[in-house]
Design a protein around this motif. Structure first.
Motif, PDB file in Angstrom:
ATOM      1  N   GLY A  86       0.780  -1.231   0.000  1.00  0.00           N
ATOM      2  CA  GLY A  86       0.000   0.000   0.000  1.00  0.00           C
ATOM      3  C   GLY A  86       0.810   1.278   0.000  1.00  0.00           C
ATOM      4  N   LYS A  87       2.116   1.159  -0.173  1.00  0.00           N
ATOM      5  CA  LYS A  87       2.992   2.333  -0.102  1.00  0.00           C
ATOM      6  C   LYS A  87       3.547   2.697  -1.480  1.00  0.00           C
ATOM      7  N   GLY A  88       4.326   3.773  -1.493  1.00  0.00           N
ATOM      8  CA  GLY A  88       4.960   4.194  -2.733  1.00  0.00           C
ATOM      9  C   GLY A  88       6.198   3.379  -3.045  1.00  0.00           C
ATOM     10  N   LEU A  89       6.939   3.818  -4.059  1.00  0.00           N
ATOM     11  CA  LEU A  89       8.122   3.102  -4.504  1.00  0.00           C
ATOM     12  C   LEU A  89       9.375   3.749  -3.946  1.00  0.00           C
ATOM     13  N   THR A  90      10.280   2.910  -3.447  1.00  0.00           N
ATOM     14  CA  THR A  90      11.575   3.378  -2.975  1.00  0.00           C
ATOM     15  C   THR A  90      12.642   2.881  -3.936  1.00  0.00           C
ATOM     16  N   SER A  91      13.416   3.793  -4.490  1.00  0.00           N
ATOM     17  CA  SER A  91      14.460   3.397  -5.440  1.00  0.00           C
ATOM     18  C   SER A  91      15.595   2.694  -4.706  1.00  0.00           C
ATOM     19  N   LEU A  92      16.011   1.550  -5.239  1.00  0.00           N
ATOM     20  CA  LEU A  92      17.103   0.779  -4.655  1.00  0.00           C
ATOM     21  C   LEU A  92      18.402   0.987  -5.427  1.00  0.00           C
ATOM     22  N   LEU A  93      18.318   0.774  -6.726  1.00  0.00           N
ATOM     23  CA  LEU A  93      19.512   0.876  -7.566  1.00  0.00           C
ATOM     24  C   LEU A  93      19.116   1.352  -8.952  1.00  0.00           C
ATOM     25  N   LEU A  94      19.982   2.157  -9.557  1.00  0.00           N
ATOM     26  CA  LEU A  94      19.822   2.630 -10.929  1.00  0.00           C
ATOM     27  C   LEU A  94      21.043   2.188 -11.711  1.00  0.00           C
ATOM     28  N   ILE A  95      20.829   1.496 -12.812  1.00  0.00           N
ATOM     29  CA  ILE A  95      21.936   1.074 -13.661  1.00  0.00           C
ATOM     30  C   ILE A  95      21.787   1.752 -15.019  1.00  0.00           C
ATOM     31  N   GLN A  96      22.801   2.496 -15.418  1.00  0.00           N
ATOM     32  CA  GLN A  96      22.785   3.119 -16.734  1.00  0.00           C
ATOM     33  C   GLN A  96      23.080   2.063 -17.800  1.00  0.00           C
ATOM     34  N   SER A  97      22.683   2.336 -19.031  1.00  0.00           N
ATOM     35  CA  SER A  97      22.840   1.350 -20.106  1.00  0.00           C
ATOM     36  C   SER A  97      24.303   0.990 -20.352  1.00  0.00           C
ATOM     37  N   SER A  98      25.212   1.893 -19.989  1.00  0.00           N
ATOM     38  CA  SER A  98      26.638   1.651 -20.219  1.00  0.00           C
ATOM     39  C   SER A  98      27.291   0.870 -19.077  1.00  0.00           C
ATOM     40  N   GLN A  99      26.535   0.621 -18.009  1.00  0.00           N
ATOM     41  CA  GLN A  99      27.087  -0.056 -16.834  1.00  0.00           C
ATOM     42  C   GLN A  99      26.718  -1.528 -16.828  1.00  0.00           C
ATOM     43  N   ARG A 100      27.515  -2.309 -16.106  1.00  0.00           N
ATOM     44  CA  ARG A 100      27.237  -3.747 -15.989  1.00  0.00           C
ATOM     45  C   ARG A 100      26.606  -4.078 -14.644  1.00  0.00           C
ATOM     46  N   GLU A 101      26.969  -3.315 -13.594  1.00  0.00           N
ATOM     47  CA  GLU A 101      26.378  -3.581 -12.299  1.00  0.00           C
ATOM     48  C   GLU A 101      26.485  -2.370 -11.392  1.00  0.00           C
ATOM     49  N   GLN A 102      25.648  -2.414 -10.345  1.00  0.00           N
ATOM     50  CA  GLN A 102      25.656  -1.400  -9.305  1.00  0.00           C
ATOM     51  C   GLN A 102      25.459  -2.103  -7.972  1.00  0.00           C
ATOM     52  N   THR A 103      26.083  -1.559  -6.934  1.00  0.00           N
ATOM     53  CA  THR A 103      26.002  -2.178  -5.608  1.00  0.00           C
ATOM     54  C   THR A 103      25.621  -1.129  -4.578  1.00  0.00           C
ATOM     55  N   SER A 104      24.777  -1.561  -3.630  1.00  0.00           N
ATOM     56  CA  SER A 104      24.444  -0.724  -2.491  1.00  0.00           C
ATOM     57  C   SER A 104      24.232  -1.632  -1.286  1.00  0.00           C
ATOM     58  N   GLY A 105      25.181  -1.624  -0.380  1.00  0.00           N
ATOM     59  CA  GLY A 105      25.074  -2.488   0.800  1.00  0.00           C
ATOM     60  C   GLY A 105      24.979  -3.951   0.425  1.00  0.00           C
ATOM     61  N   ARG A 106      23.884  -4.590   0.879  1.00  0.00           N
ATOM     62  CA  ARG A 106      23.688  -6.029   0.576  1.00  0.00           C
ATOM     63  C   ARG A 106      23.061  -6.279  -0.787  1.00  0.00           C
ATOM     64  N   LEU A 107      22.810  -5.235  -1.536  1.00  0.00           N
ATOM     65  CA  LEU A 107      22.155  -5.352  -2.836  1.00  0.00           C
ATOM     66  C   LEU A 107      23.159  -5.178  -3.963  1.00  0.00           C
ATOM     67  N   ASN A 108      22.984  -6.020  -4.992  1.00  0.00           N
ATOM     68  CA  ASN A 108      23.801  -5.892  -6.195  1.00  0.00           C
ATOM     69  C   ASN A 108      22.907  -6.127  -7.384  1.00  0.00           C
ATOM     70  N   ALA A 109      22.905  -5.187  -8.318  1.00  0.00           N
ATOM     71  CA  ALA A 109      22.100  -5.338  -9.527  1.00  0.00           C
ATOM     72  C   ALA A 109      23.030  -5.423 -10.724  1.00  0.00           C
ATOM     73  N   SER A 110      22.737  -6.333 -11.620  1.00  0.00           N
ATOM     74  CA  SER A 110      23.519  -6.473 -12.847  1.00  0.00           C
ATOM     75  C   SER A 110      22.631  -6.187 -14.049  1.00  0.00           C
ATOM     76  N   LEU A 111      23.266  -5.833 -15.151  1.00  0.00           N
ATOM     77  CA  LEU A 111      22.539  -5.550 -16.385  1.00  0.00           C
ATOM     78  C   LEU A 111      23.286  -6.160 -17.566  1.00  0.00           C
ATOM     79  N   ASP A 112      22.582  -6.958 -18.346  1.00  0.00           N
ATOM     80  CA  ASP A 112      23.096  -7.470 -19.616  1.00  0.00           C
ATOM     81  C   ASP A 112      22.147  -6.965 -20.691  1.00  0.00           C
ATOM     82  N   LYS A 113      22.475  -5.812 -21.248  1.00  0.00           N
ATOM     83  CA  LYS A 113      21.560  -5.149 -22.176  1.00  0.00           C
ATOM     84  C   LYS A 113      21.350  -5.983 -23.439  1.00  0.00           C
TER      85      LYS A 113
END
Lengths: 111, 113
Positions: free
Chosen positions: A41-68
């Motif tokens: 029932g709440k709004g959205l909280t952004s965790l990670l933003l990955i630009q198209s030129s990046q492969r991954e981003q990390t924040s604390g215990r979170l890691n996001a990867s991107l294979d465009k």
């Protein structure tokens, strides 16, 4: 038209487990990809933003990867905690002033 | 630094009525987008405002209209409410086309009875 799919739709794990959430998109021509967390029932909280030129981003215990090229992103959560219980949404920015969202993965971490 | 502020948080309206939702963007952002989220679904894009004009519109009827003010704040108006308009309405702000990402507000829960 961009389409975003998230797998699994729901996930239940015991506390302490490492886990991976998956996001796939159909059009690889993207500006960036953003992972959000949503509590009931709440709004959205952004965790990670990955630009198209990046492969991954990390924040604390979170890691996001991107294979465009293959149209895939993963969100890795290390050492999960009950406070991580929420719905996780993947959103793709393909330009055209819009974000295209998946339906989300509902995560439950039990003590 | 205040994030995105939406008001009201909850609203109950009768079918056929009109409603106005409000949004103040994050400081430094000049673009406001509106999304509708039905239960169990991802947010769906309604429209985006930049420089007080609608820049892009999603697949929503013209019962849905908006406005952006010189201070970048925005309103979403929905006329002739239907039961199916019941949803969480989310406002997001960004700089230009979101190359640095979008920031969302807490949403307005609209219930149409």
């Amino acid at each position: 038209k961009q389409e975003v799919t998230q797998i699994p739709a729901a996930l239940s794990v015991p506390e302490g487990e490492n886990l991976v959430l998956n996001c796939s998109f159909t059009d690889s021509a993207i500006y960036n990809l953003q992972w959000f967390r949503q509590d009931p029932g709440k709004g959205l909280t952004s965790l990670l933003l990955i630009q198209s030129s990046q492969r991954e981003q990390t924040s604390g215990r979170l890691n996001a990867s991107l294979d465009k090229s293959s149209g895939r992103s993963t969100l890795y959560i290390a050492a999960s905690q009950p406070g991580d219980s929420a719905t996780y949404l993947c959103a793709v920015n393909s330009g055209y002033s819009t974000l295209t969202f998946g339906k989300g993965t509902m995560l439950l971490v039990s003590p | 630094d205040a994030g995105v502020t939406q008001s009201p948080t909850h609203l109950i309206k009768t079918r056929g009525q009109q409603v106005t939702l409000r949004c103040s963007p994050k400081s430094g952002h000049d673009t406001v987008s509106w999304y509708q989220q039905a239960l169990g679904q991802g947010p769906q894009f309604i429209f985006q405002y930049y420089e007080e004009e609608e820049r892009q519109r999603g697949n929503f009827p013209d019962r849905f209209s908006g406005h952006q003010f010189p201070n970048y704040s925005s309103e979403l108006n929905v006329n002739a409410l239907l039961l199916g308009d019941s949803a969480l309405y989310l406002c997001a702000s960004s700089f230009w086309e979101g190359t640095d990402g979008y920031t969302f507000g807490s949403g307005t829960r609209l219930t149409v009875v």
